[in-house]
Design a protein around this motif. Structure first.
Motif, PDB file in Angstrom:
ATOM      1  N   CYS A 265     -47.369  10.108 -21.331  1.00  0.00           N
ATOM      2  CA  CYS A 265     -47.541   8.691 -20.995  1.00  0.00           C
ATOM      3  C   CYS A 265     -46.187   8.027 -20.770  1.00  0.00           C
ATOM      4  O   CYS A 265     -45.281   8.121 -21.600  1.00  0.00           O
ATOM      5  CB  CYS A 265     -48.304   7.997 -22.115  1.00  0.00           C
ATOM      6  SG  CYS A 265     -48.502   6.234 -21.879  1.00  0.00           S
ATOM      7  N   MET A 267     -45.708   4.805 -20.483  1.00  0.00           N
ATOM      8  CA  MET A 267     -45.641   3.520 -21.174  1.00  0.00           C
ATOM      9  C   MET A 267     -44.978   3.669 -22.538  1.00  0.00           C
ATOM     10  O   MET A 267     -44.244   2.807 -22.995  1.00  0.00           O
ATOM     11  CB  MET A 267     -47.053   2.957 -21.386  1.00  0.00           C
ATOM     12  CG  MET A 267     -47.759   2.617 -20.104  1.00  0.00           C
ATOM     13  SD  MET A 267     -47.102   1.087 -19.414  1.00  0.00           S
ATOM     14  CE  MET A 267     -47.932   1.070 -17.846  1.00  0.00           C
ATOM     15  N   CYS A 268     -45.342   4.776 -23.221  1.00  0.00           N
ATOM     16  CA  CYS A 268     -44.883   4.912 -24.606  1.00  0.00           C
ATOM     17  C   CYS A 268     -44.042   6.170 -24.787  1.00  0.00           C
ATOM     18  O   CYS A 268     -43.685   6.518 -25.904  1.00  0.00           O
ATOM     19  CB  CYS A 268     -46.091   4.965 -25.532  1.00  0.00           C
ATOM     20  SG  CYS A 268     -47.168   6.372 -25.172  1.00  0.00           S
ATOM     21  N   GLY A 272     -47.868   7.321 -27.984  1.00  0.00           N
ATOM     22  CA  GLY A 272     -49.218   6.795 -28.180  1.00  0.00           C
ATOM     23  C   GLY A 272     -49.236   5.294 -28.000  1.00  0.00           C
ATOM     24  O   GLY A 272     -48.466   4.589 -28.652  1.00  0.00           O
ATOM     25  N   CYS A 273     -50.114   4.815 -27.085  1.00  0.00           N
ATOM     26  CA  CYS A 273     -50.223   3.381 -26.860  1.00  0.00           C
ATOM     27  C   CYS A 273     -51.600   3.097 -26.301  1.00  0.00           C
ATOM     28  O   CYS A 273     -52.439   3.971 -26.242  1.00  0.00           O
ATOM     29  CB  CYS A 273     -49.141   2.895 -25.900  1.00  0.00           C
ATOM     30  SG  CYS A 273     -49.351   3.487 -24.207  1.00  0.00           S
ATOM     31  N   CYS A 276     -52.673   5.097 -22.991  1.00  0.00           N
ATOM     32  CA  CYS A 276     -53.033   6.503 -23.151  1.00  0.00           C
ATOM     33  C   CYS A 276     -54.030   6.693 -24.299  1.00  0.00           C
ATOM     34  O   CYS A 276     -54.228   7.810 -24.758  1.00  0.00           O
ATOM     35  CB  CYS A 276     -51.787   7.348 -23.382  1.00  0.00           C
ATOM     36  SG  CYS A 276     -50.824   6.833 -24.810  1.00  0.00           S
TER      37      CYS A 276
HETATM   38 ZN   LIG Z   1     -48.990   5.757 -24.040  1.00  0.00          ZN
END
Ligand SMILES: [Zn+2]
Lengths: 344, 804
Positions: A265, A267-268, A272-273, A276
């Motif tokens: 992912c 974004m993170c 983990g965010c 995802c």
């Molecule tokens: Zn994520």
């Protein structure tokens, strides 16, 4: 006479020095250096002089002329520069007003994604293949190892035109069509972008029409490890060098073994965010080793040839890459949406 | 498929692993777990209570005042609104300070003047879904069906100390539609053993007097009927109810619950008939007759066809085989004698019935995919013994059977080399053998050639590639190396037409147009303004809506939709183009693939250029569109005779429309939208073009060649001509070109004048002509000679005279 010339010189020089504009200088020039001016007058009297005096007076007259002329020119230049400065000053504009807009349109974001992906695969030796959107049942299903009553063939998903014609539900039929053209001879290395259709109610994540890119590699000795290699390369080029990939076992009727491909992912960075769903991974495409039945139906001998195929959703790629939250935006053609992608 | 983790532990030893860990391992090896849900999520301080007394609230009819023993020194008073609350019940009680899944916190309260210290809970309040809660408790509080210890934690007896894994199964893994199947999968991943139940059935050797006959043995190769007499229908014990609820199945009664339990455990659907309501002592399985009807358990009447399979009592259908039982022989409160069916129904007839009748059941989804032939009879025995255990009764003679079922495992052979070659791995024999062992696949190995006897629970495995996948997923996809093909490299690239499409996009982008993408499915009405020639259309057989019922034949109306959409959002200057397929057919009823053509169309409205503070505003007009179209032709390097012919076309302004013709062939049009059509879309002046891109790209094109830059000077002559109004500029410029000969290198219009100082019906057009000789400097006389000819030609052919 020489004295008279010196006198005239001093007089003229003073007048030049006193001149306050170009007209004054012009007047001085005419008054002292003109054909009817005092210097010319003095020169006329030169005939009365002795041969010995004559050159001296001549030379003096020239010196006076040159000296005055050069002074006038010098002052003229000063006045001209001042005048120009004055003129330009009057011409000044407001540089903070907006510039003239250069009208620019743009590609649709889906086209941008397709072209970018095409270019990455072209760089890896792929060609781009296309096929019809109204397909036969044979190419859309049967040739892809989905015979008439196969459980994986969900009739509810397909727009049929007749019992044999349908709006293609995937770009995979281009696989068989291309394999047929190769008449059992490898290599085949293609990607096939295009529109596909499914019976889905349109909402934020579903669209009855969407775009897919299908890919196919068939040659002697193609391995599942090659699929991993091609994708690692693709994902890094498209999503960025820092992205990792992983494969998960899955199922598609036209591939065996089959896999889902996840990327870490962005974004993170895999921590983990929400994007995802806390897993650190985002599913981006389905792939697998071409099923022997599909090779056979495309005219290739599965004992000799092997290959891999993959399929990805263009909208999904665009949504992931640009953070778009509603798939319907791609089809309303709102210029407030489209104009955001003119720089892509 | 919902998997209760607690239940799963009965088949495999996984106490050392958390549900999340198992979920991750399953997902990574091919059985995707969508969600892991702890059922006690958000619940605290929930205990078993006993209702000591229960009286009506003096101030409120619908409320009861209960004294409840919750194991504390004193009973607590709880005001409860449930209809089914009563003295002596054991109930779940949320004590003061407790939390419920909704986020609710239980506080001391006063309800209509009466204090209330806690809450007696319904199952829904404890987070269960209404549809899985037993009907009896779905409208009120839950009542434990048995004696309980007051004050003990209520989570465990309610099965809420469990975690549920939600599997998102791919269609091939029907084996995981059962607890045992999932247990085998987990066992394979962890290399552990599976504990399979061994049902012990002791039938009383008594003739049941029931016969089984199967007329359609292909559809139903095995049918086993077990007769159980003297059962007592009751509520199931708590453990059974909680397993079912965790699996998303609503408990009904002990017999039905057992059949559902075994269905979930073995993946084998079963059905219990009330023998006394069966209607005969004869089971006859056959195809339905055309138009035959049955009322199914869901109380709806179904009309059947000859392709559907039914269980009959010899006369009329009593069940739709493999899909749903019939209402007439349903097990009810008063049922005492049972006929328990365990059968193998083939996928095809079950799928057919399920699809035709729109009826999907837990039973049909399993039969459709093929159940394990070696578990049918076993599941029947398991259910019989559980029924006897929970509902009493006697099992008469062991199942009465019809049996032509093939139970042989499939044999698949593959060499070690083939496995390694396909995966790109270097696995050793021992590694592969170990994987087969984990999967519990019996095999033989002769010189690195494996022959595997695939267990019948794995109906999805039949060829080499399937074995390769099993090896790969247990070896781990992550462990497969990352390589690039070692085959010869190939040159990649775009075809000429793909490349030219990109060029056109760049050009249009530079010209300020945005690319639109619209839906291909539309209505005939929307296109009626433009396309009367395409009366035949490609229609979708069963459209989802009228609005998306037929494939487009033109792109224009869809671009107009987009203009209209933007206008309604205060964008008044919008210029769009679309490049996409249109679908034409000659057939009234389509039988062959339609003619699919790539069209390039545009729609423009408002200002083409605006620079507001300098007061520049250039609205879109015909010539803007013509400039774009000409630009496209240039991008495509179109050679040939290009003409814009004034024309009338449906939907367009009759005086402002041109047909584009290249070498006499019509390839598109451009023009202003007819004002009445524009009004339909609530648009004002709008201009459009539509080109058959496919045809345009098929035209011959020129290869780029360098042309020498002229060494000698050119000579320019300007002329202003007076002509009749109707004379077109293109006519004049072609006369000029014709008479100008080789010396004339350029003709351009530079002025149009209409009005004062001209005779009525006349206009003036001014042209700029450039003469050039590449070989030498032209003289004034040479140019004049040619120029005179041009003027003479113009006068003779077009009546054009020089404007004085
Ligand atoms: Zn994520």
């Amino acid at each position: 006479m020489l004295d008279r010339l010196q006198e005239l010189h001093d007089e003229a020089m003073k007048k030049v020095a006193d001149a306050s504009n170009l007209q004054d200088l012009k007047d001085v020039r005419i008054a002292y250096l003109g054909k009817k001016g005092p210097i010319t007058e003095v020169m006329k009297g030169m005939g009365k002089l002795s041969a010995e005096e004559r050159p001296k007076v001549g030379q003096k007259a020239n010196e006076v002329r040159e000296s005055v002329t050069s002074y006038i020119e010098e002052k003229e230049q000063t006045f001209e520069e001042a005048a120009l400065r004055e003129k330009l000053k009057k011409e000044s504009i407001d540089v903070t007003l907006p510039g003239r807009p250069i009208t620019k349109g743009g590609r649709h974001p889906l086209t941008s994604v397709v072209e970018t992906i095409e270019d990455v695969f072209i760089g890896m030796g792929f060609n781009v293949a296309e096929g019809p959107e109204v397909e036969t049942d044979y190419y859309n299903f049967e040739s892809l190892n989905l015979p008439k009553h196969h459980p994986a063939r969900d009739m509810q998903d397909t727009f049929f035109v007749t019992t044999d014609l349908l709006l293609r539900t995937q770009t995979s039929p281009v696989q068989t069509r291309t394999m047929e053209k190769h008449k059992g001879q490898g290599p085949v290395k293609i990607i096939c972008p295009g529109k596909v259709y499914r019976r889905d109610e349109d909402d934020a994540t579903h669209s009855h029409q969407f775009m897919q890119i299908e890919g196919l590699v068939v040659d002697e000795g193609i391995r599942m490890s090659d699929l991993k290699g091609i994708f690692a390369t693709f994902v890094k080029k498209y999503f960025g060098e820092e992205r990792e990939i992983r494969l998960r076992p899955s199922f598609f009727p036209f591939t065996e073994p089959s896999a889902e491909l996840d990327i870490s992912c962005a974004m993170c960075n895999g921590k983990g965010c929400r994007t995802c769903k806390q897993s650190g991974w985002i599913e981006v495409l389905g792939a697998g080793m071409v099923h022997p039945n599909v090779l056979r139906m495309g005219g290739f001998d599965p004992e000799k040839y092997s290959g891999f195929a993959f399929g990805m959703g263009v909208e999904r790629f665009a949504m992931l890459k640009y953070g778009i939250d509603d798939i319907r935006h791609f089809y309303t053609n709102d210029t407030r949406f489209l104009s955001q992608f003119t720089r892509v | 498929m919902l998997i209760s983790y607690k239940w799963l532990k009965e088949y495999i030893d996984i106490d050392d692993l958390a549900a999340e860990q198992i979920a991750e391992k399953l997902t990574r090896s091919g059985v995707e777990v969508d969600a892991v849900t702890a059922l006690n999520e958000g619940i605290t301080k929930l205990v078993v209570g006993k209702v000591l007394t229960c009286v009506k609230h003096p101030e409120a009819d619908k409320l009861n005042i209960c004294q409840v023993d919750v194991g504390d020194e004193e009973p607590v008073q709880i005001v409860c609104g449930a209809k089914n609350v009563g003295e002596g019940q054991f109930v779940p009680v949320a004590k003061v300070g407790a939390r419920l899944p909704s986020g609710m916190k239980i506080k001391r309260a006063k309800l209509r003047g009466e204090k209330s210290e806690g809450m007696i809970c319904s199952l829904q309040e404890l987070g269960l879904e209404g549809k899985t809660v037993p009907k009896k408790y779905s409208e009120g509080i839950f009542v434990f069906p048995q004696e309980m210890t007051v004050g003990e934690d209520a989570l465990a007896p309610l099965g809420l100390d469990d975690t549920v894994l939600e599997l998102d199964l791919t269609p091939n893994r029907a084996d995981c539609l059962s607890m045992l199947g999932v247990a085998y999968e987990v066992a394979a991943i962890l290399d552990r053993d599976v504990k399979v139940p061994e049902p012990a059935v002791v039938p009383k050797d008594e003739n049941a007097g029931v016969s089984v006959k199967v007329e359609a043995s292909g559809d139903n190769p095995y049918y086993g009927a077990t007769i159980i007499k003297g059962v007592k229908i009751a509520e199931s014990p708590l453990w059974l109810q909680t397993y079912l609820m965790a699996s998303g199945v609503r408990p009904i009664n002990n017999v039905v619950d057992v059949t559902n339990y075994v269905l979930l455990e073995y993946g084998q659907p079963l059905h219990a008939f009330d023998l006394d309501r069966f209607g005969s002592n004869e089971v006859l399985v056959r195809r339905a007759t055309e138009g035959e009807t049955i009322v199914t358990l869901d109380e709806s009447e179904r009309t059947l066809s000859g392709e559907h399979l039914v269980i009959t009592n010899g006369e009329v259908p009593v069940a739709l085989a493999g899909v749903m039982g019939g209402a007439t022989s349903e097990v009810e409160e008063d049922t005492v004698n049972l006929l328990l069916e365990a059968a193998y129904f083939s996928p095809a007839p079950v799928r057919k019935a399920s699809r035709d009748l729109g009826l999907r059941s837990d039973s049909s989804i399993r039969f459709e995919k093929g159940v394990d032939p070696n578990r049918v009879a076993e599941a029947g025995a398991r259910a019989a013994s559980l029924i006897q255990q929970l509902a009493g009764g006697e099992i008469l003679a062991g199942p009465i059977e019809f049996d032509e079922l093939n139970r042989e495992p499939r044999q698949v052979s593959i060499s070690l080399g083939r496995i390694n070659q396909t995966l790109g791995t270097n696995l050793e024999v021992e590694q592969v053998e170990k994987i087969f062992g984990q999967l519990q696949f019996p095999f033989e190995n002769k010189n690195e050639m494996f022959t595997i006897s695939v267990p019948t629970r794995r109906q999805d495995i039949s060829i080499e590639a399937d074995i390769v996948e099993e090896v790969a997923r247990l070896y781990g996809y992550d462990n497969i190396p990352t390589t690039l093909p070692n085959t010869p490299t190939t040159p990649g690239g775009l075809t000429s037409s793909q490349w030219r499409k990109r060029k056109i996009r760049r050009f249009l982008e530079g010209a300020g147009l945005h690319e639109a993408v619209s839906y291909s499915l539309t209505t005939a009405e929307k296109e009626a303004f433009f396309r009367e020639e395409f009366a035949n259309r490609v229609k979708v057989a069963l459209p989802m809506s009228e609005e998306r019922s037929t494939l487009r034949t033109t792109l224009i109306p869809h671009l107009l939709d987009a203009l209209s959409y933007n206008k309604n959002r205060n964008s008044y200057s919008v210029q769009l183009y679309e490049m996409g397929s249109v679908f034409h057919t000659d057939e009234e009823q389509v039988t062959v693939q339609p003619d699919e053509k790539t069209y390039l169309s545009g729609a423009l409205m408002g200002l083409w250029h605006e620079h507001s503070w300098q007061g520049e505003k250039k609205p879109v007009d015909f010539y803007v569109v013509k400039g774009i179209v000409s630009g496209i032709l240039e991008e495509l390097d179109v050679t040939g005779d290009v003409r814009y012919v004034s024309t009338e076309a449906p939907g367009l302004h009759p005086g402002r429309t041109a047909s584009l013709e290249i070498d006499g062939k019509h390839v598109g049009f451009l023009g202003q939208l007819h004002p009445t059509v524009a009004k339909e879309w609530s648009l004002s002046a709008t201009y459009v073009f539509e080109l058959n891109l496919q045809e345009l790209m098929a035209l011959s094109t020129k290869n780029l060649r360098y042309q020498a830059i002229p060494k000698y000077p050119a000579m320019d002559r300007d002329i202003a001509l007076v002509v009749d109004q109707h004379v077109e500029a293109e006519e004049l410029s072609s006369i000029i070109s014709e008479y100008g000969g080789t010396l004339l290198t350029k003709v351009a219009v530079f002025d149009l004048y209409e009005g004062e100082n001209l005779a009525p019906g006349k206009k003036s057009l001014a042209f700029s002509l450039r003469y050039l000789d590449p070989e030498k400097t032209l003289t004034e006389e040479e140019v004049t000679l040619v120029h005179e000819k041009v003027l003479k030609g113009l006068e003779e052919k077009a009546g054009a005279v020089l404007r004085s």
